[in-house]
Scaffold this motif. Structure first.
Motif, short mmCIF file in Angstrom:
data_model
loop_
_atom_site.label_atom_id
_atom_site.label_comp_id
_atom_site.label_asym_id
_atom_site.label_seq_id
_atom_site.Cartn_x
_atom_site.Cartn_y
_atom_site.Cartn_z
N VAL A 26 0.83 -1.20 0.00
CA VAL A 26 0.00 0.00 0.00
C VAL A 26 0.86 1.26 0.00
CG1 VAL A 26 -1.84 -1.23 1.18
CG2 VAL A 26 -0.23 0.14 2.53
N TYR A 27 0.28 2.34 -0.47
CA TYR A 27 0.99 3.62 -0.49
C TYR A 27 0.15 4.67 0.21
CZ TYR A 27 -2.06 5.08 -4.36
OH TYR A 27 -3.14 5.42 -5.13
N ALA A 28 0.83 5.72 0.62
CA ALA A 28 0.16 6.84 1.28
C ALA A 28 0.17 8.03 0.34
CB ALA A 28 0.87 7.20 2.58
N CYS A 29 -0.96 8.73 0.28
CA CYS A 29 -1.03 9.98 -0.47
C CYS A 29 -1.37 11.11 0.48
CB CYS A 29 -2.05 9.90 -1.60
SG CYS A 29 -2.12 11.45 -2.55
N TRP A 116 2.97 13.01 -2.81
CA TRP A 116 2.50 14.34 -2.39
C TRP A 116 2.99 14.73 -1.00
CZ3 TRP A 116 0.82 18.27 -5.16
CH2 TRP A 116 0.40 17.99 -6.47
N THR A 117 4.27 14.42 -0.75
CA THR A 117 4.82 14.76 0.57
C THR A 117 4.98 16.27 0.76
OG1 THR A 117 7.09 14.52 -0.22
CG2 THR A 117 6.04 12.56 0.75
N SER A 118 4.85 17.04 -0.33
CA SER A 118 4.88 18.50 -0.16
C SER A 118 3.71 18.98 0.70
CB SER A 118 4.84 19.20 -1.53
OG SER A 118 3.68 18.82 -2.24
N ARG A 119 2.69 18.13 0.84
CA ARG A 119 1.53 18.48 1.67
C ARG A 119 1.54 17.76 3.02
NH1 ARG A 119 -2.31 22.22 0.86
NH2 ARG A 119 -3.41 20.87 2.32
N GLU A 125 6.80 11.44 10.05
CA GLU A 125 8.14 11.19 9.52
C GLU A 125 8.09 9.98 8.60
OE1 GLU A 125 10.66 13.15 9.95
OE2 GLU A 125 9.57 14.44 11.36
N ILE A 126 8.68 10.12 7.44
CA ILE A 126 8.76 9.00 6.51
C ILE A 126 10.08 8.27 6.76
CG2 ILE A 126 8.90 8.36 4.07
CD1 ILE A 126 7.06 10.78 3.53
N PRO A 127 10.02 6.97 7.02
CA PRO A 127 11.24 6.23 7.35
C PRO A 127 12.26 6.30 6.20
CG PRO A 127 9.29 4.91 7.80
CD PRO A 127 8.83 6.12 7.05
N ALA A 128 13.52 6.35 6.55
CA ALA A 128 14.58 6.36 5.54
C ALA A 128 14.45 5.13 4.66
CB ALA A 128 15.94 6.38 6.22
N ALA A 132 9.59 8.20 -1.72
CA ALA A 132 8.65 9.29 -1.49
C ALA A 132 8.83 10.34 -2.58
CB ALA A 132 8.88 9.91 -0.11
N TRP A 133 7.73 10.95 -2.97
CA TRP A 133 7.76 12.00 -3.99
C TRP A 133 7.01 13.22 -3.48
CZ3 TRP A 133 7.30 6.83 -5.11
CH2 TRP A 133 8.25 6.29 -6.00
#
Ligand SMILES: [Zn+2]
Ligand SMILES: [Zn+2]
Length: 149
Positions: A26-29, A116-119, A125-128, A132-133
Motif C-alpha cells: 500500500v501507499y500513502a497519499c 505528495w509529501t509537499s503536503r 516522519e517518513i522512514p529512511a 517518497a515524492w
C-alpha cells in the motif's frame, strides 16, 4: 480463513473480497484532496484490477469530475455509515483504488511509498529508504515501488 483478502465498511453493510494471493503493498497519499476525503493526514490505498474486486452491499456512488473536465472520479462508499471504500477514475480505466484501512487485516499492512509529501503534516516522519515524492510519482518508478522489485 485468515489468509483471505477481505474488507468492508465500519458497519458491515459493504463488504469486498480481493482476488490476490497476498496482502497488497500500500501507499500513502498526502495530497490535499486525500486529506479532505479522509478527514485525516493522508490516505492509504492500493490499486487492483477492477475485475479482481468483488463487492457486496450495494455501495453508494459519488461522481466528481475535475474542474479541468479531463477525468471523473467515481467514489464508492457505504450508504449507511459513510465509510469510503474504493474508487475508480476515468484516468486509469480498469483499476480500482481501495482504501487500505478498510481491509480486515489492515494491521498487517506496510506503507511502501509516499506521494505528495509537499503536503505532509508536520509530525509525520517518513522512514529512511521508503520511496517518497513531493508530488505525484512518475508512473514507472511508482509501479516499481509498489510492486517491490
Ligand atoms: Zn457501513
Ligand atoms: Zn491524494
Amino acid at each position: 480463513m485468515s489468509d483471505q483478502i477481505e474488507g468492508g465498511c465500519r458497519c458491515g453493510r459493504v463488504r469486498y473480497r480481493v482476488a490476490l494471493a497476498e496482502l497488497p503493498r500500500v501507499y500513502a497519499c498526502h495530497c490535499r484532496d486525500c486529506q479532505t476525503w479522509t478527514g485525516s493526514a493522508f490516505s492509504v490505498q492500493f490499486l487492483v484490477a477492477e475485475d479482481q474486486l468483488e463487492v457486496s452491499g450495494e455501495p453508494a456512488l459519488f461522481e466528481l469530475t475535475a474542474p479541468e473536465g479531463d477525468r471523473t472520479s467515481r467514489q464508492r462508499g457505504c450508504p449507511v455509515c459513510f465509510t469510503r471504500v474504493y474508487n475508480t477514475n476515468t484516468r486509469r480505466p480498469g483499476l480500482a483504488g481501495v482504501r487500505a484501512g478498510t481491509l480486515d487485516r489492515s494491521d498487517e499492512l506496510a506503507i511502501v511509498a509516499h506521494i505528495w509529501t509537499s503536503r505532509k503534516l508536520d509530525g509525520i516522519e517518513i522512514p529512511a529508504g521508503v520511496p517518497a515524492w513531493e508530488e505525484g510519482a512518475p508512473p514507472e518508478a511508482f509501479a516499481a515501488a509498489v510492486r517491490g522489485s
